[in-house]
Design a protein around this motif. Structure first.
Motif, PDB file in Angstrom:
ATOM      1  N   LYS A   9     -24.211  65.228 -12.229  1.00  0.00           N
ATOM      2  CA  LYS A   9     -25.368  64.350 -12.325  1.00  0.00           C
ATOM      3  C   LYS A   9     -25.172  63.108 -11.447  1.00  0.00           C
ATOM      4  O   LYS A   9     -26.137  62.576 -10.911  1.00  0.00           O
ATOM      5  CB  LYS A   9     -25.596  63.927 -13.769  1.00  0.00           C
ATOM      6  CG  LYS A   9     -26.931  63.224 -13.986  1.00  0.00           C
ATOM      7  CD  LYS A   9     -27.255  63.067 -15.449  1.00  0.00           C
ATOM      8  CE  LYS A   9     -28.632  62.425 -15.601  1.00  0.00           C
ATOM      9  NZ  LYS A   9     -29.033  62.281 -17.015  1.00  0.00           N
ATOM     10  N   TYR A  10     -23.943  62.670 -11.322  1.00  0.00           N
ATOM     11  CA  TYR A  10     -23.621  61.525 -10.472  1.00  0.00           C
ATOM     12  C   TYR A  10     -22.445  61.897  -9.582  1.00  0.00           C
ATOM     13  O   TYR A  10     -21.511  62.558 -10.020  1.00  0.00           O
ATOM     14  CB  TYR A  10     -23.250  60.294 -11.310  1.00  0.00           C
ATOM     15  CG  TYR A  10     -24.356  59.801 -12.199  1.00  0.00           C
ATOM     16  CD1 TYR A  10     -24.405  60.165 -13.543  1.00  0.00           C
ATOM     17  CD2 TYR A  10     -25.356  58.982 -11.696  1.00  0.00           C
ATOM     18  CE1 TYR A  10     -25.422  59.721 -14.360  1.00  0.00           C
ATOM     19  CE2 TYR A  10     -26.386  58.532 -12.509  1.00  0.00           C
ATOM     20  CZ  TYR A  10     -26.408  58.906 -13.834  1.00  0.00           C
ATOM     21  OH  TYR A  10     -27.423  58.461 -14.641  1.00  0.00           O
ATOM     22  N   PHE A  90     -32.785  66.931  -6.064  1.00  0.00           N
ATOM     23  CA  PHE A  90     -33.361  67.692  -7.173  1.00  0.00           C
ATOM     24  C   PHE A  90     -33.397  69.167  -6.823  1.00  0.00           C
ATOM     25  O   PHE A  90     -33.840  69.558  -5.742  1.00  0.00           O
ATOM     26  CB  PHE A  90     -34.783  67.229  -7.478  1.00  0.00           C
ATOM     27  CG  PHE A  90     -34.857  65.924  -8.201  1.00  0.00           C
ATOM     28  CD1 PHE A  90     -35.112  64.760  -7.507  1.00  0.00           C
ATOM     29  CD2 PHE A  90     -34.668  65.865  -9.571  1.00  0.00           C
ATOM     30  CE1 PHE A  90     -35.171  63.545  -8.161  1.00  0.00           C
ATOM     31  CE2 PHE A  90     -34.725  64.657 -10.246  1.00  0.00           C
ATOM     32  CZ  PHE A  90     -34.975  63.500  -9.528  1.00  0.00           C
ATOM     33  N   PHE A 105     -38.150  71.381 -12.590  1.00  0.00           N
ATOM     34  CA  PHE A 105     -37.119  70.563 -11.967  1.00  0.00           C
ATOM     35  C   PHE A 105     -35.901  70.380 -12.866  1.00  0.00           C
ATOM     36  O   PHE A 105     -36.009  70.301 -14.089  1.00  0.00           O
ATOM     37  CB  PHE A 105     -37.670  69.172 -11.640  1.00  0.00           C
ATOM     38  CG  PHE A 105     -38.561  69.148 -10.449  1.00  0.00           C
ATOM     39  CD1 PHE A 105     -39.915  69.409 -10.573  1.00  0.00           C
ATOM     40  CD2 PHE A 105     -38.040  68.872  -9.195  1.00  0.00           C
ATOM     41  CE1 PHE A 105     -40.742  69.395  -9.464  1.00  0.00           C
ATOM     42  CE2 PHE A 105     -38.869  68.853  -8.085  1.00  0.00           C
ATOM     43  CZ  PHE A 105     -40.214  69.114  -8.215  1.00  0.00           C
ATOM     44  N   GLY A 106     -34.761  70.247 -12.206  1.00  0.00           N
ATOM     45  CA  GLY A 106     -33.573  69.756 -12.877  1.00  0.00           C
ATOM     46  C   GLY A 106     -33.649  68.242 -12.989  1.00  0.00           C
ATOM     47  O   GLY A 106     -34.593  67.607 -12.533  1.00  0.00           O
ATOM     48  N   GLU A 107     -32.605  67.666 -13.603  1.00  0.00           N
ATOM     49  CA  GLU A 107     -32.605  66.230 -13.853  1.00  0.00           C
ATOM     50  C   GLU A 107     -32.131  65.421 -12.641  1.00  0.00           C
ATOM     51  O   GLU A 107     -32.183  64.195 -12.687  1.00  0.00           O
ATOM     52  CB  GLU A 107     -31.719  65.915 -15.054  1.00  0.00           C
ATOM     53  CG  GLU A 107     -32.222  66.531 -16.342  1.00  0.00           C
ATOM     54  CD  GLU A 107     -32.632  65.479 -17.357  1.00  0.00           C
ATOM     55  OE1 GLU A 107     -33.700  65.639 -17.973  1.00  0.00           O
ATOM     56  OE2 GLU A 107     -31.883  64.508 -17.545  1.00  0.00           O
ATOM     57  N   GLY A 108     -31.681  66.087 -11.634  1.00  0.00           N
ATOM     58  CA  GLY A 108     -31.287  65.377 -10.428  1.00  0.00           C
ATOM     59  C   GLY A 108     -29.786  65.108 -10.351  1.00  0.00           C
ATOM     60  O   GLY A 108     -29.108  65.004 -11.368  1.00  0.00           O
ATOM     61  N   ARG A 110     -27.460  62.313  -8.444  1.00  0.00           N
ATOM     62  CA  ARG A 110     -27.493  61.065  -7.658  1.00  0.00           C
ATOM     63  C   ARG A 110     -26.233  60.958  -6.831  1.00  0.00           C
ATOM     64  O   ARG A 110     -25.129  60.823  -7.377  1.00  0.00           O
ATOM     65  CB  ARG A 110     -27.637  59.850  -8.572  1.00  0.00           C
ATOM     66  CG  ARG A 110     -27.733  58.529  -7.811  1.00  0.00           C
ATOM     67  CD  ARG A 110     -27.967  57.355  -8.759  1.00  0.00           C
ATOM     68  NE  ARG A 110     -29.252  57.445  -9.418  1.00  0.00           N
ATOM     69  CZ  ARG A 110     -30.399  57.000  -8.915  1.00  0.00           C
ATOM     70  NH1 ARG A 110     -30.416  56.436  -7.729  1.00  0.00           N
ATOM     71  NH2 ARG A 110     -31.517  57.096  -9.602  1.00  0.00           N
TER      72      ARG A 110
ATOM     73  N   TYR B  36     -47.104  65.327 -11.942  1.00  0.00           N
ATOM     74  CA  TYR B  36     -45.784  65.274 -12.558  1.00  0.00           C
ATOM     75  C   TYR B  36     -45.457  63.816 -12.892  1.00  0.00           C
ATOM     76  O   TYR B  36     -45.873  62.892 -12.199  1.00  0.00           O
ATOM     77  CB  TYR B  36     -44.708  65.791 -11.593  1.00  0.00           C
ATOM     78  CG  TYR B  36     -44.722  67.284 -11.361  1.00  0.00           C
ATOM     79  CD1 TYR B  36     -45.556  67.846 -10.404  1.00  0.00           C
ATOM     80  CD2 TYR B  36     -43.879  68.129 -12.073  1.00  0.00           C
ATOM     81  CE1 TYR B  36     -45.561  69.216 -10.172  1.00  0.00           C
ATOM     82  CE2 TYR B  36     -43.871  69.502 -11.848  1.00  0.00           C
ATOM     83  CZ  TYR B  36     -44.714  70.026 -10.896  1.00  0.00           C
ATOM     84  OH  TYR B  36     -44.707  71.380 -10.667  1.00  0.00           O
ATOM     85  N   GLN B  38     -42.161  61.147 -13.724  1.00  0.00           N
ATOM     86  CA  GLN B  38     -40.718  60.963 -13.630  1.00  0.00           C
ATOM     87  C   GLN B  38     -40.350  59.648 -14.317  1.00  0.00           C
ATOM     88  O   GLN B  38     -40.689  58.567 -13.825  1.00  0.00           O
ATOM     89  CB  GLN B  38     -40.257  60.939 -12.178  1.00  0.00           C
ATOM     90  CG  GLN B  38     -38.746  60.842 -12.031  1.00  0.00           C
ATOM     91  CD  GLN B  38     -38.296  60.798 -10.589  1.00  0.00           C
ATOM     92  OE1 GLN B  38     -39.043  60.436  -9.674  1.00  0.00           O
ATOM     93  NE2 GLN B  38     -37.055  61.181 -10.357  1.00  0.00           N
ATOM     94  N   ASN B  41     -34.385  57.641 -13.968  1.00  0.00           N
ATOM     95  CA  ASN B  41     -33.159  58.439 -13.990  1.00  0.00           C
ATOM     96  C   ASN B  41     -33.350  59.819 -14.615  1.00  0.00           C
ATOM     97  O   ASN B  41     -32.404  60.397 -15.159  1.00  0.00           O
ATOM     98  CB  ASN B  41     -32.037  57.703 -14.729  1.00  0.00           C
ATOM     99  CG  ASN B  41     -31.702  56.391 -14.057  1.00  0.00           C
ATOM    100  OD1 ASN B  41     -31.566  56.338 -12.842  1.00  0.00           O
ATOM    101  ND2 ASN B  41     -31.602  55.333 -14.835  1.00  0.00           N
ATOM    102  N   LYS B  42     -34.548  60.320 -14.531  1.00  0.00           N
ATOM    103  CA  LYS B  42     -34.843  61.649 -15.069  1.00  0.00           C
ATOM    104  C   LYS B  42     -35.445  62.535 -13.988  1.00  0.00           C
ATOM    105  O   LYS B  42     -35.840  62.065 -12.918  1.00  0.00           O
ATOM    106  CB  LYS B  42     -35.844  61.539 -16.235  1.00  0.00           C
ATOM    107  CG  LYS B  42     -35.283  60.820 -17.456  1.00  0.00           C
ATOM    108  CD  LYS B  42     -34.235  61.648 -18.154  1.00  0.00           C
ATOM    109  CE  LYS B  42     -33.794  60.988 -19.443  1.00  0.00           C
ATOM    110  NZ  LYS B  42     -32.699  61.761 -20.101  1.00  0.00           N
ATOM    111  N   GLY B  43     -35.521  63.824 -14.279  1.00  0.00           N
ATOM    112  CA  GLY B  43     -36.202  64.754 -13.396  1.00  0.00           C
ATOM    113  C   GLY B  43     -37.698  64.661 -13.564  1.00  0.00           C
ATOM    114  O   GLY B  43     -38.217  63.855 -14.327  1.00  0.00           O
ATOM    115  N   LEU B  44     -38.408  65.499 -12.815  1.00  0.00           N
ATOM    116  CA  LEU B  44     -39.868  65.508 -12.865  1.00  0.00           C
ATOM    117  C   LEU B  44     -40.337  66.477 -13.945  1.00  0.00           C
ATOM    118  O   LEU B  44     -39.868  67.617 -14.017  1.00  0.00           O
ATOM    119  CB  LEU B  44     -40.451  65.903 -11.517  1.00  0.00           C
ATOM    120  CG  LEU B  44     -40.482  64.809 -10.464  1.00  0.00           C
ATOM    121  CD1 LEU B  44     -39.115  64.607  -9.856  1.00  0.00           C
ATOM    122  CD2 LEU B  44     -41.496  65.136  -9.374  1.00  0.00           C
TER     123      LEU B  44
END
Lengths: 114, 114
Positions: A9-10, A90, A105-108, A110, B36, B38, B41-44
């Motif tokens: 995630k990070y 993402f 989508f995933g949560e991303g 960073r 969408y 967001q 700090n979250k996904g879409l």
């Protein structure tokens, strides 16, 4: 159950390093994507795979290499990281034959390059 | 070719007042349209979608949008804003053709004032 999951995630790393981000989806979708979101929140598609085949390859430096071992996984490897690579990446998936274009989508992840 | 324009980069409303986030699109085909959200700090997350059925689309958390072909618009509305609505909102168009090219708007940041 997380539908689209990304790890890590990070990610904080130095310029010049190589790093990977992994993505997995358990939705049974046949198409997966990588998007890059910059500091202004603009989302830009990088790659798309359909059934493990590369179908979208936008203008992205060769340092970025996606790999899809199967249709549930899409990984992104980045060589020789640069400051400008700092962004949120993402992963997303969709089912092409539903013909709607809806993305999950995933949560991303960073990425910060120092 | 397709494009999507979110007319406001920032919208500020007071809690309990209506929300209007504007989106105009262009597409060579009959498009699918999405909103969408967001959160930080979250996904879409998908709010709602139009895929050629009813032109007034209801989504989650009290949001709705109306597809107006004559105006090429797909504005997002909510009768009464809640503090938890503060987020970035993206309007998205998909051409539903072939590999379903998806184009994101540049986003609208919604601020809700107590």
């Amino acid at each position: 159950d997380t539908a689209v999951s990304q790890t890590p995630k990070y990610l904080v790393t130095q310029m010049g390093n190589d790093k990977s981000i992994k993505c997995e989806q358990n939705l049974g979708h046949d198409t997966m994507y990588w998007y890059k979101q910059d500091s202004k929140k603009f989302l830009k598609i990088m790659f798309s795979y359909n059934n493990k085949e590369l179908i979208i390859n936008e203008t992205v430096p060769n340092r970025f290499s996606p790999k899809s071992p199967d249709k549930a996984h899409l990984n992104l490897h980045i060589n020789s990281l640069e400051l400008g690579d700092s962004a949120v990446y993402f992963c997303a998936s969709s089912q092409r034959d539903r013909n709607t274009g809806e993305l999950f989508f995933g949560e991303g992840s960073r990425l910060t390059v120092l | 070719a397709q494009s999507v324009t979110q007319l406001d980069s920032h919208v500020s409303v007071s809690e309990g007042t209506p929300v209007l986030l504007r989106c105009n699109y262009s597409s060579s085909y009959s498009p699918s349209l999405f909103w969408y959200v967001q959160h930080p700090n979250k996904g879409l997350q998908l709010l709602l979608k139009y895929t050629s059925a009813a032109t007034l689309v209801k989504g989650i958390n009290g949001f709705e949008a109306e597809f107006k072909k004559s105006e090429t618009s797909f504005h997002l509305t909510k009768p009464s804003a809640h503090m938890s609505d503060a987020a970035e909102y993206f309007c998205v168009v998909s051409d539903r053709q072939g590999y379903q090219k998806v184009t994101f708007g540049t986003g609208t940041k919604l601020q809700v004032i107590p």
